[in-house]
Every structure is written in structure tokens, then in C-alpha cells.
Design a protein around this motif. Structure first.
Motif, PDB file in Angstrom:
ATOM      1  N   ASN A 111       0.867  -1.175   0.000  1.00 23.58           N
ATOM      2  CA  ASN A 111       0.000   0.000   0.000  1.00 23.58           C
ATOM      3  C   ASN A 111       0.901   1.221   0.000  1.00 23.58           C
ATOM      4  N   GLY A 112       0.479   2.280  -0.678  1.00 26.96           N
ATOM      5  CA  GLY A 112       1.300   3.478  -0.738  1.00 26.96           C
ATOM      6  C   GLY A 112       0.719   4.493  -1.699  1.00 26.96           C
ATOM      7  N   TYR A 113       1.605   5.156  -2.409  1.00 26.07           N
ATOM      8  CA  TYR A 113       1.162   6.196  -3.340  1.00 26.07           C
ATOM      9  C   TYR A 113       2.171   6.356  -4.473  1.00 26.07           C
ATOM     10  N   PHE A 114       1.722   7.063  -5.495  1.00 24.87           N
ATOM     11  CA  PHE A 114       2.532   7.314  -6.682  1.00 24.87           C
ATOM     12  C   PHE A 114       2.830   8.806  -6.793  1.00 24.87           C
ATOM     13  N   GLU A 115       3.928   9.114  -7.473  1.00 21.30           N
ATOM     14  CA  GLU A 115       4.284  10.492  -7.839  1.00 21.30           C
ATOM     15  C   GLU A 115       4.877  10.459  -9.237  1.00 21.30           C
ATOM     16  N   GLY A 116       4.757  11.567  -9.931  1.00 21.18           N
ATOM     17  CA  GLY A 116       5.441  11.704 -11.207  1.00 21.18           C
ATOM     18  C   GLY A 116       4.511  11.936 -12.370  1.00 21.18           C
ATOM     19  N   THR A 117       5.113  12.292 -13.483  1.00 21.19           N
ATOM     20  CA  THR A 117       4.386  12.593 -14.706  1.00 21.19           C
ATOM     21  C   THR A 117       5.125  11.994 -15.890  1.00 21.19           C
TER      22      THR A 117
END
Length: 167
Positions: A111-117
Motif C-alpha cells: 500500500n502506498g502512493y505514486f508520484e510523477g508525470t
């Protein structure tokens, strides 16, 4: 005169709703195609496609069929991991060139999160931002991607569009 003004306001309101829905449908379609093409690029990665979580730890770089590179790196950090996917002028198929980075911050339960483009150039220029997506059990499980086309306002696309791309 009041009836005419009300009619004009009603028509403008309906047109705004129709344009917003068209933009949403267009962003959904774009995201679906984007995820399918991006998922295909990741099939070349050895570490990412191993069965066990600990087997995925490592670093590798693969070349695009036409140009560029895809860099993959997993580092253990505390009781979780940080996964980096970096696309540099990566192209497997004419018209779809990827540039940018996706970072995944995950705990042991995945479980966590994403960043970036990721920016896309070619026949369908645009970008997909991951900053508002939450990961649950190793996959996008909540939130939305921000999809934008050249010079246009970003449109939110539900996280479930990623799952649809896997069907």
C-alpha cells in the motif's frame, strides 16, 4: 426579453456540460490507450516481472525498439520500498515516445502512493500525472490521474482506468 435571456443561459449551460463530458470521455480514452502502451513497455523488464516481492529488488535499464531507455530501480526503504520507472525518449512504436518518471512509495503490504508525470510526444501529445493516485495491494486502488493535452486544462481520470487497460 427575460425568456430569451433564460433560454440563452440554458443553452450555454447545456453546451458547457456537453463540452465537459466530451473532454472527460476523450481523457478516459486517451488514458486507456496510454496505459496499454505503457504496460507493454514494462514487459521487457526482468526484475519487475519476477514472481516474488523480494525478487523485484534490483536495477536495470532496457532500450526502446526505436529509441530511448526505460530505467527500473527498486530500493528497500524502512519497512517498504521505493520503485523508480524513468522513461528517457523511450519509443517502441512510431508516434508514442515517453519521457518522465513514476515513483512508487510502498509499504510491506504493498500500500502506498505514486508520484510523477509521463509526457507523451508523437501522434497524441499529452501528459499523465500520477500524483493523486493511491496504491492498494500493489495496484492503483483510489484517486485519479490528471490527463492533459497540449495547452488544455488537466482532466481527472479515475484510477480504475488502469485496471481496464489490463483487460
Amino acid at each position: 426579453m427575460k425568456k430569451l435571456l433564460c433560454l440563452i443561459i440554458l443553452i450555454v449551460s447545456m453546451a458547457s456540460v456537453m463540452f465537459a463530458q466530451a473532454a472527460k470521455n476523450s481523457a478516459d480514452d486517451y488514458a486507456l490507450t496510454f496505459f496499454k502502451k505503457l504496460n507493454d513497455t514494462q514487459t521487457k523488464l526482468t526484475y519487475m516481472n519476477k514472481a516474488g516481492s523480494l525478487e523485484k529488488i534490483g536495477t536495470e535499464t532496457v532500450n526502446g525498439n526505436i529509441s530511448g531507455t526505460l530505467f527500473y530501480d527498486v530500493k528497500v526503504k524502512g519497512m517498504g520500498a521505493v520503485v523508480t520507472l524513468r522513461y528517457t525518449n523511450y519509443c517502441d512504436e512510431e508516434g508514442w515516445t515517453f519521457d518522465g518518471e513514476i515513483l512508487t512509495y510502498s509499504n510491506m503490504a504493498q500500500n502506498g502512493y505514486f508520484e510523477g508525470t509521463i509526457k507523451i510526444t508523437g501522434i497524441a501529445p499529452g501528459e499523465v500525472c500520477y500524483d493523486k493516485v493511491i496504491m492498494k495491494k500493489g495496484a492503483p486502488g483510489e484517486g485519479f490521474y490528471l490527463v492533459s493535452f497540449s495547452g488544455k486544462t488537466a482532466v481527472p481520470v479515475d484510477y480504475s482506468m488502469y485496471q481496464k487497460s489490463k483487460e
